[in-house]
Design an enzyme around this catalytic site. Sequence first.
Site, short mmCIF file in Angstrom:
data_model
loop_
_atom_site.label_atom_id
_atom_site.label_comp_id
_atom_site.label_asym_id
_atom_site.label_seq_id
_atom_site.Cartn_x
_atom_site.Cartn_y
_atom_site.Cartn_z
N GLU A 1 0.80 -1.23 0.00
CA GLU A 1 0.00 0.00 0.00
C GLU A 1 0.83 1.28 0.00
O GLU A 1 0.74 2.07 0.95
CB GLU A 1 -0.95 0.01 1.21
CG GLU A 1 -1.97 -1.10 1.19
CD GLU A 1 -3.02 -0.98 2.29
OE1 GLU A 1 -2.89 -0.10 3.15
OE2 GLU A 1 -3.97 -1.78 2.28
N GLU B 1 -5.43 -8.42 0.64
CA GLU B 1 -6.03 -8.14 1.95
C GLU B 1 -7.51 -7.87 1.78
O GLU B 1 -7.91 -7.14 0.87
CB GLU B 1 -5.44 -6.89 2.64
CG GLU B 1 -4.12 -7.07 3.28
CD GLU B 1 -3.61 -5.79 3.97
OE1 GLU B 1 -4.44 -4.99 4.45
OE2 GLU B 1 -2.38 -5.61 4.00
C1 GBH Z 1 -4.32 -2.05 5.50
O1 GBH Z 1 -4.49 -0.69 5.32
C2 GBH Z 1 -2.93 -2.34 5.97
O2 GBH Z 1 -2.16 -2.92 4.94
C3 GBH Z 1 -2.88 -3.17 7.21
O3 GBH Z 1 -1.59 -3.09 7.77
C4 GBH Z 1 -3.96 -2.72 8.15
O4 GBH Z 1 -3.86 -3.32 9.42
C5 GBH Z 1 -5.27 -3.06 7.53
O5 GBH Z 1 -5.36 -2.57 6.25
C6 GBH Z 1 -6.46 -2.57 8.33
O6 GBH Z 1 -6.46 -1.19 8.44
O7 GBH Z 1 -12.39 5.89 7.20
O8 GBH Z 1 -13.95 4.75 5.86
O9 GBH Z 1 -12.43 6.22 4.79
C7 GBH Z 1 -5.82 -0.29 5.17
C8 GBH Z 1 -5.98 0.97 4.40
C9 GBH Z 1 -6.99 3.06 4.23
C10 GBH Z 1 -8.37 1.19 4.67
C11 GBH Z 1 -8.03 3.96 4.78
C12 GBH Z 1 -9.42 2.10 5.21
C13 GBH Z 1 -10.15 4.44 5.31
C14 GBH Z 1 -11.51 3.99 5.70
N1 GBH Z 1 -7.07 1.77 4.87
N2 GBH Z 1 -9.35 3.43 4.68
S1 GBH Z 1 -12.64 5.31 5.90
#
Ligand code: GBH
Length: 463
Positions: free
Chosen positions: A170, A366
Amino acid sequence: MTTQQQDPHFPADFLWGVAAAAYQIEGAVDADGRGRSIWDVFCERPGAIVRGETGVLATDHYRRYREDVALMRDLGVGAYRLSVSWSRVQPDGRGAVNEAGLDFYDRLIDELCAAGIRPAVTLFHWDLPQALQDTGGWLERDTAARLAEYADIVGRRLGDRVAMWMPLNEPVVHTLYGHALGVHAPGLELGFGALQAAHHQLLGHGLAVQALRAAGCGNIGIASNHAPVHAASDAPGDVDAADIYDHIVNWTFADPVLRGSYPAPELAALLQGPVEDDLAIISQPLDWFGINYYEPTVIAAPDSEEGTAGVLEVDLPPGMPFRPVALDGYPRTDFGWPIVPDGLREIVQTFADRYGDSLPPIYITESGASFHDGGPDADGRIRDTRRIDYHRAHLTALRQAVDAGVDVRGYFVWSILDNFEWAAGYQERFGLVHVDYDTLERTPKDSYHWYRNLIAAHDGRAR
Ligand code: GBH
């Protein structure tokens, strides 16, 4: 609800996996010569992490990995996506190799192979050695070359047993959260200036792919976060704002890798260095492309009539040409993220449409949800029905993309264990296995048993 719904069925060679990342599970931050990473430092910053939590102990996977591999073996997964901590391998991020740190991954990978589980290795899951941050981190071009050096070291040592490689996890989230908004390590608030860190990560990806291939490693991809971006309304301002946001969070990160170009000249113009030459490196052919999917985003123009509160975990700084809008009408995880399974089908289909024949096979590297499961009931069970529903619905949506002809080869549940959820600490629980943070005891949840049955229904052929 759960029992009434049917599980989808996938082709016999579909790969069933689980995923995790080093800093979120390992703990043992001082063990065996490990150096400091930017997450060690960021966690010490007052207010950075909910309740001041850190990854110092995490799930203690560094010491309990045998138990964790046994849980995966009993689950029947074909693959485990782990990340290597760069600071264990090169405590200073460059030069000298710390053999004791590499030995841990050597043991872990042997344990996985003995259990019949294919190791899928991420090299950089956000935990840059602090020494590299001290010399500029991803804003510095040389960090890309350092990733390649580290890839060479790990590739030569573990490559005979690793089944899948991902230099990066990511880059979009590491760029936005870590370098634009400052809510993840290294905590920089550069706004659009963060794009330089994106470019150098992508360059590092390309150089690392070259280094891995030179080290004799194959089956290389990337784990890239993607989701549909929708306009809040048909108003031209909202449509334009959504288009800009889509270009930044999706195509700035996928086009260079899959097409060898940036999606908009305005973005490339913000970058320093020989960008055209770099793009030739960044677009090394990949064996597969990994998508991490969580939820779509709805975007309005800053002055739009649409929507109220944004749904991003973080507020965007003022002056941005877009504004996230709450996605109404969907259930939410306990993290507050909307549950939109069709977004997984849609993003996979969008990739197939956008890249056509130049898209390699897709893996979902994921997918997962945080629910604040309590400890076991009196009978020892943890009834996380909503997590079962979540994965079943996402797999059903994914199956529709496969039926429509998209080449999707596997699905990795985030995550095998409850773990350190970055700035949100330990309250958010994504695991198929519950972790009691007082005793570190592991308890498989109902979702673990459900996933095991699903894999078994595919006849264990994932292996
Ligand atoms: C991943 O990132 C990571 O790779 C991992 O390490 C992490 O633990 C896992 O996911 C869970 O978070 O507030 O509704 O707009 C996740 C990337 C980016 C997903 C931001 C959720 C915002 C949600 N995230 N996104 S919202």
